[in-house]
Design an enzyme around this catalytic site. Sequence first.
Site, PDB file in Angstrom:
ATOM      1  N   LYS A  19       1.707  -4.444   1.075  1.00 55.46           N
ATOM      2  CA  LYS A  19       0.504  -4.170   0.278  1.00 55.46           C
ATOM      3  C   LYS A  19       0.356  -2.664   0.020  1.00 55.46           C
ATOM      4  CE  LYS A  19      -3.665  -5.175   2.275  1.00 55.46           C
ATOM      5  NZ  LYS A  19      -4.726  -4.171   2.067  1.00 55.46           N
ATOM      6  N   ARG A  24       0.902   1.768  -4.231  1.00 59.83           N
ATOM      7  CA  ARG A  24       1.440   3.091  -4.610  1.00 59.83           C
ATOM      8  C   ARG A  24       2.452   2.978  -5.724  1.00 59.83           C
ATOM      9  NH1 ARG A  24      -0.895   2.920   0.310  1.00 59.83           N
ATOM     10  NH2 ARG A  24      -1.492   4.885   1.273  1.00 59.83           N
ATOM     11  N   GLY A  91     -10.186  -1.211  -0.367  1.00 61.04           N
ATOM     12  CA  GLY A  91     -10.455   0.208  -0.127  1.00 61.04           C
ATOM     13  C   GLY A  91      -9.312   1.080  -0.636  1.00 61.04           C
ATOM     14  N   ARG A 119     -18.484   0.483   2.398  1.00 64.03           N
ATOM     15  CA  ARG A 119     -17.485   1.315   3.108  1.00 64.03           C
ATOM     16  C   ARG A 119     -17.622   2.801   2.772  1.00 64.03           C
ATOM     17  NH1 ARG A 119     -11.854  -1.609   3.090  1.00 64.03           N
ATOM     18  NH2 ARG A 119     -11.450   0.024   4.613  1.00 64.03           N
ATOM     19  N   SER A 163      -6.516   9.361   7.839  1.00 62.90           N
ATOM     20  CA  SER A 163      -6.537   8.269   6.854  1.00 62.90           C
ATOM     21  C   SER A 163      -5.486   8.503   5.785  1.00 62.90           C
ATOM     22  CB  SER A 163      -7.922   8.160   6.219  1.00 62.90           C
ATOM     23  OG  SER A 163      -7.833   7.393   5.034  1.00 62.90           O
ATOM     24  N   GLN A 165      -5.269   6.769   3.173  1.00 63.89           N
ATOM     25  CA  GLN A 165      -5.906   6.598   1.866  1.00 63.89           C
ATOM     26  C   GLN A 165      -6.484   7.921   1.375  1.00 63.89           C
ATOM     27  OE1 GLN A 165      -8.696   3.381   2.417  1.00 63.89           O
ATOM     28  NE2 GLN A 165      -7.069   1.874   2.710  1.00 63.89           N
ATOM     29  N   ASP A 326      -4.188  -1.269  11.944  1.00 60.56           N
ATOM     30  CA  ASP A 326      -4.289  -2.606  11.341  1.00 60.56           C
ATOM     31  C   ASP A 326      -3.949  -3.720  12.330  1.00 60.56           C
ATOM     32  OD1 ASP A 326      -5.138  -1.583   8.955  1.00 60.56           O
ATOM     33  OD2 ASP A 326      -3.165  -1.618   8.006  1.00 60.56           O
ATOM     34  N   LYS A 353     -13.782  -0.923   8.539  1.00 55.35           N
ATOM     35  CA  LYS A 353     -12.803  -1.666   7.749  1.00 55.35           C
ATOM     36  C   LYS A 353     -13.519  -2.773   6.953  1.00 55.35           C
ATOM     37  CE  LYS A 353      -9.219   0.716   8.980  1.00 55.35           C
ATOM     38  NZ  LYS A 353      -8.490   1.506   7.991  1.00 55.35           N
ATOM     39  N   ARG A 399      -7.650  -9.711   8.143  1.00 58.30           N
ATOM     40  CA  ARG A 399      -6.914  -9.470   9.393  1.00 58.30           C
ATOM     41  C   ARG A 399      -7.569 -10.172  10.591  1.00 58.30           C
ATOM     42  NH1 ARG A 399      -2.838  -6.601   7.453  1.00 58.30           N
ATOM     43  NH2 ARG A 399      -3.354  -4.919   6.039  1.00 58.30           N
TER      44      ARG A 399
HETATM   45  C1  S3P Z   1      -3.939   1.897   4.151  1.00 57.40           C
HETATM   46  C2  S3P Z   1      -4.363   2.767   5.103  1.00 57.40           C
HETATM   47  C3  S3P Z   1      -5.173   2.382   6.262  1.00 57.40           C
HETATM   48  C4  S3P Z   1      -5.079   0.886   6.528  1.00 57.40           C
HETATM   49  C5  S3P Z   1      -5.241   0.071   5.288  1.00 57.40           C
HETATM   50  C6  S3P Z   1      -4.188   0.447   4.256  1.00 57.40           C
HETATM   51  C7  S3P Z   1      -3.177   2.426   3.001  1.00 57.40           C
HETATM   52  O1  S3P Z   1      -6.521   2.706   6.000  1.00 57.40           O
HETATM   53  O2  S3P Z   1      -6.041   0.492   7.472  1.00 57.40           O
HETATM   54  O3  S3P Z   1      -5.098  -1.312   5.606  1.00 57.40           O
HETATM   55  O4  S3P Z   1      -2.555   1.636   2.252  1.00 57.40           O
HETATM   56  O5  S3P Z   1      -3.182   3.641   2.813  1.00 57.40           O
HETATM   57  P1  S3P Z   1      -7.101   4.202   6.263  1.00 57.40           P
HETATM   58  O6  S3P Z   1      -6.349   5.140   5.400  1.00 57.40           O
HETATM   59  O7  S3P Z   1      -8.552   4.122   5.883  1.00 57.40           O
HETATM   60  O8  S3P Z   1      -6.909   4.435   7.733  1.00 57.40           O
END
Ligand code: S3P
Length: 440
Positions: A19, A24, A91, A119, A163, A165, A326, A353, A399
């Site tokens: 995923k 990306r 997210g 969130r 993070s 993200q 995760d 989350k 999850r």
């Molecule tokens: C993810 C980063 C993680 C992870 C999420 C996917 C990503 O979150 O928990 O399931 O694809 O960059 P955070 O960046 O908020 O830690």
Amino acid sequence: MRIKPARRLSGRCQLPGDKSISHRAAVIAALAQGTSHISNFSTSQDCAATLSCLRSLGVSLERQGNKVTVEGAGLGGLHPPAGPLDCGNSGTTMRLLAGVLAAQDFPTILTGDDSLRLRPMKRIIEPLQRMGAGILSLDGRPPLQITGSRTLKAISYALPVPSAQVKSCVLLAGLQTDGRTEVIERNISTRDHTERMMQWFGVSMETGSHSDQAEARICAVNGPANFSAREVRVPGDFSAAAFFIAAAALIARSEIEIEAVGLNPTRTQFLDTLRALGAQIEIGSKRDESNEPVGSIRVNGSNLRETVEKELSLTISGPLSAALIDELPLLAVIGSQLPAGLIVRDARELRFKETDRIAATAKNLKTMGAAVEEFEDGLRVVGAAHLKGTAIESFGDHRIAMAFGVAALLADGESEIKGSECVAVSFPGFFEELESLVER
Ligand code: S3P
């Protein structure tokens, strides 16, 4: 979904595309020049949300099953959408796209479902505002109203929360900005799929340790970076594989093989943790695909419930909690089966989350008969629990539903997972795939 206890697991399987990597691949292909072909694209609803937002931004893309063809718009080639962009439950979609949209010369609104609208988004609002974007939110939560600018400032940004993200959001904005944008991670290295995917598309990036602080990792991009389309093959999703690995490691005489799984070291701490407990896990056919390590994972019935030494208690804290973020609900289920249980600390992020995963995990384990103490930043699970089959809540979180799908295989009697359809957020068909390996 009703699940009966399993006698053992056996067989082979291939899991859907990762995923994180699929998001990306789609976003970076949309900013490239030319046509990219992505294969084994994630079947998740989350990644479908990313594709649908990109379409609304004028990107022409076609999807046939797991193959996605993206006509890259190039930097500056996106178009204003007709309305708010719906990121669904995802997210990652919202935080990655915010970085892309901060550098456009048209305004956009990013919104999502009830869970996503709760969130925290200050973590991306703050660096994007520093770069010069205008962002309005509901006290740090979605919807986000973004007033982008083609002349953002390049920044150096030390991540206040570990993070991937947030790191990716800043790098995607930096890609479209004049100058060098760098992100610094102290002590904790989050998943590096964005850096790898940008490099795969030919973006020149600097990655390495910080010159003044050995423990800090830095990644930097020089913008504006024009780059061309590529073929991408997405590896199987390690975070999905974790559920199968856990079930096979816990249940005696199991023997499974999962093919072509992503083995990026920023994702596979779970294997090291299980191996330290004595799980028999072998990696085969290791290779690189689209700049990501891939291989098969074989788990031979380690029967962790019986073989782990009585005194061996498992504590997950500090950087380990971030590396396993995760997998922590699943590790809590595993912990309930270890003689001395499990402690998780430094995992406050779990509360932000798709649901509050500390509360949800504690509640479900207690419902199944395990003893759990909840902390603000983690939990303690008492080991050697005899889980009883019962009705379990998913809390609408994929999850949680999958972790307790594994717990149900270990329980006495049948369990029911309520709201189990939420697994489609990351893995439609999860229960059917798991069931195909179960023997009773
Ligand atoms: C993810 C980063 C993680 C992870 C999420 C996917 C990503 O979150 O928990 O399931 O694809 O960059 P955070 O960046 O908020 O830690």
